[in-house]
Write an enzyme that holds these catalytic residues in place. Structure first.
Site, short mmCIF file in Angstrom:
data_model
loop_
_atom_site.label_atom_id
_atom_site.label_comp_id
_atom_site.label_asym_id
_atom_site.label_seq_id
_atom_site.Cartn_x
_atom_site.Cartn_y
_atom_site.Cartn_z
N SER A 50 -58.14 75.14 49.93
CA SER A 50 -59.49 74.78 49.47
C SER A 50 -59.56 73.27 49.28
O SER A 50 -58.52 72.60 49.22
CB SER A 50 -59.78 75.48 48.13
OG SER A 50 -58.92 74.95 47.13
N ASP A 85 -60.27 75.86 53.79
CA ASP A 85 -61.03 77.00 53.28
C ASP A 85 -62.29 76.48 52.57
O ASP A 85 -62.20 75.60 51.71
CB ASP A 85 -60.12 77.77 52.30
CG ASP A 85 -60.68 79.09 51.87
OD1 ASP A 85 -61.45 79.70 52.64
OD2 ASP A 85 -60.33 79.53 50.75
N HIS A 86 -63.44 77.01 52.91
CA HIS A 86 -64.72 76.60 52.30
C HIS A 86 -64.92 75.09 52.34
O HIS A 86 -65.19 74.46 51.30
CB HIS A 86 -64.83 77.11 50.86
CG HIS A 86 -64.97 78.59 50.80
ND1 HIS A 86 -66.13 79.25 51.09
CD2 HIS A 86 -64.05 79.54 50.55
CE1 HIS A 86 -65.92 80.56 51.01
NE2 HIS A 86 -64.67 80.76 50.69
N ASP A 106 -68.41 75.62 55.48
CA ASP A 106 -69.22 76.54 54.68
C ASP A 106 -70.60 75.93 54.44
O ASP A 106 -70.82 75.22 53.46
CB ASP A 106 -68.49 76.82 53.36
CG ASP A 106 -69.26 77.80 52.48
OD1 ASP A 106 -70.38 78.18 52.86
OD2 ASP A 106 -68.73 78.17 51.43
N ASN A 232 -56.31 84.98 47.80
CA ASN A 232 -55.92 83.86 46.95
C ASN A 232 -55.54 84.35 45.54
O ASN A 232 -54.38 84.25 45.13
CB ASN A 232 -57.08 82.85 46.88
CG ASN A 232 -56.72 81.61 46.11
OD1 ASN A 232 -55.55 81.35 45.85
ND2 ASN A 232 -57.71 80.83 45.73
P1 13P Z 1 -59.61 86.06 46.51
O1 13P Z 1 -59.25 84.96 45.59
O2 13P Z 1 -60.58 87.01 45.90
O3 13P Z 1 -58.44 86.75 47.07
O4 13P Z 1 -60.42 85.40 47.73
C1 13P Z 1 -59.80 84.46 48.54
C2 13P Z 1 -60.72 83.87 49.52
O5 13P Z 1 -61.66 84.48 49.98
C3 13P Z 1 -60.47 82.48 49.95
O6 13P Z 1 -61.50 81.97 50.71
#
Ligand code: 13P
Length: 289
Positions: A50, A85-86, A106, A232
């Protein structure tokens, strides 16, 4: 093996009816635990980072260089993708410049027209660098590293519009949320997922919020085109529980139990166990070749 983008691993997962795990990393221990587990189980793997975790680890370059060096020194032979991520519009550009092999842009919080324009720009940049792009339609509920989504269910027509922009994978909200699911969670919206699959054809789909989704729902999601599942929170919870048990047992006070290499070892082993459990559930063990 050098970093790879997610294209080939996603195509193989779609055709082989399994999903590749995308596990978020937070530090060296996390990275090492996930890479070693993937190698042991001969599973392709995606390391998700992230923007908050990038900042915590002091920057995109540090993360990219650490992951690349660790793949080399640990002799990791399975395919590994390093994926933002995102990512924001700016973050995606920085990650690509630092050597990430894949980015999620995102743009789900923009109006659809702006999401389309910005996604196109990120796709063009990524293509030049041989990287892959994940886009999102319909925000994922819950909160992750300051990114809060309302948990919308994606509109299949909008999914098709974004899928046609040259992206490689598509995340679509189907009632999934980041973090732990509340007791009154309604479950995944498979009707919408089936419509998204119909609209988007061969596009590999991404399921965020993998923590705590029961196995039957995971399997059904895979049968409806999900090829990447993000996890995560579950690794964070198992790391914290094992570290707590170590300290509550007073082990940090025995001999040199306070040495971080000892103190962090049970948590690191717990991450390995969680990653293994998820890889078994996703069906990706032994799929590295
Ligand atoms: P969780 O933390 O619910 O497993 O989600 C992880 C996620 O989607 C990272 O983008």
């Amino acid at each position: 093996m050098p970093l790879v983008n997610v294209k080939e691993m996603m195509d193989k997962a779609r055709d082989g009816h399994y999903a590749v795990g995308a596990f978020n990393i937070n530090n060296l221990e996390w990275t090492k635990a996930i890479l070693l587990t993937a190698e042991e189980l001969k599973a392709p793997v995606i390391l998700g980072v992230s923007e908050g975790a990038n900042k915590y680890m002091t920057g995109y370059k540090v993360v990219a260089d650490m992951v690349k060096a660790m793949i080399e020194t640990l002799n990791i032979t399975v395919p590994v993708a390093l994926h933002l991520d995102h990512g924001t519009y700016e973050g995606a550009q920085k990650a690509l410049a630092a050597g990430y092999s894949s980015v999620m842009f995102d743009g789900s919080h923009y109006e659809i027209e702006e999401n389309v324009e910005k996604t196109k720009e990120i796709v063009a940049l990524a293509k030049k660098l041989g990287a892959t792009v994940e886009a999102e339609v319909g925000s994922i509920g819950g909160e992750e590293d300051g990114v809060t989504g309302r948990g919308e269910v994606a509109d299949p027509a909008q999914c098709k519009m974004i899928a046609d922009l040259g992206i490689d994978i598509l995340a679509a909200g189907i009632g999934n949320i980041h973090g732990q699911y509340p007791a009154n969670w309604q479950g995944l919206d498979f009707e919408t997922l089936a419509k998204i699959k119909d609209a988007c054809g061969n596009m590999p789909l991404v399921l965020h919020g993998g923590t705590g989704i029961p196995e039957d729902m995971i399997k059904k999601a895979i049968s409806l085109g999900v090829c990447k599942i993000n996890v995560n929170t579950e690794c964070q919870l198992s790391f914290a529980a094992a570290t707590r048990a170590y300290i509550e047992a007073g082990k940090d006070k025995e001999k040199k139990g306070f040495d971080p290499r000892k103190l962090l070892a049970p948590g690191t082993d717990a991450i390995k166990a969680t990653v293994k459990e998820k890889m078994e559930m996703f069906g990706c063990i032994g799929k590295a070749n």
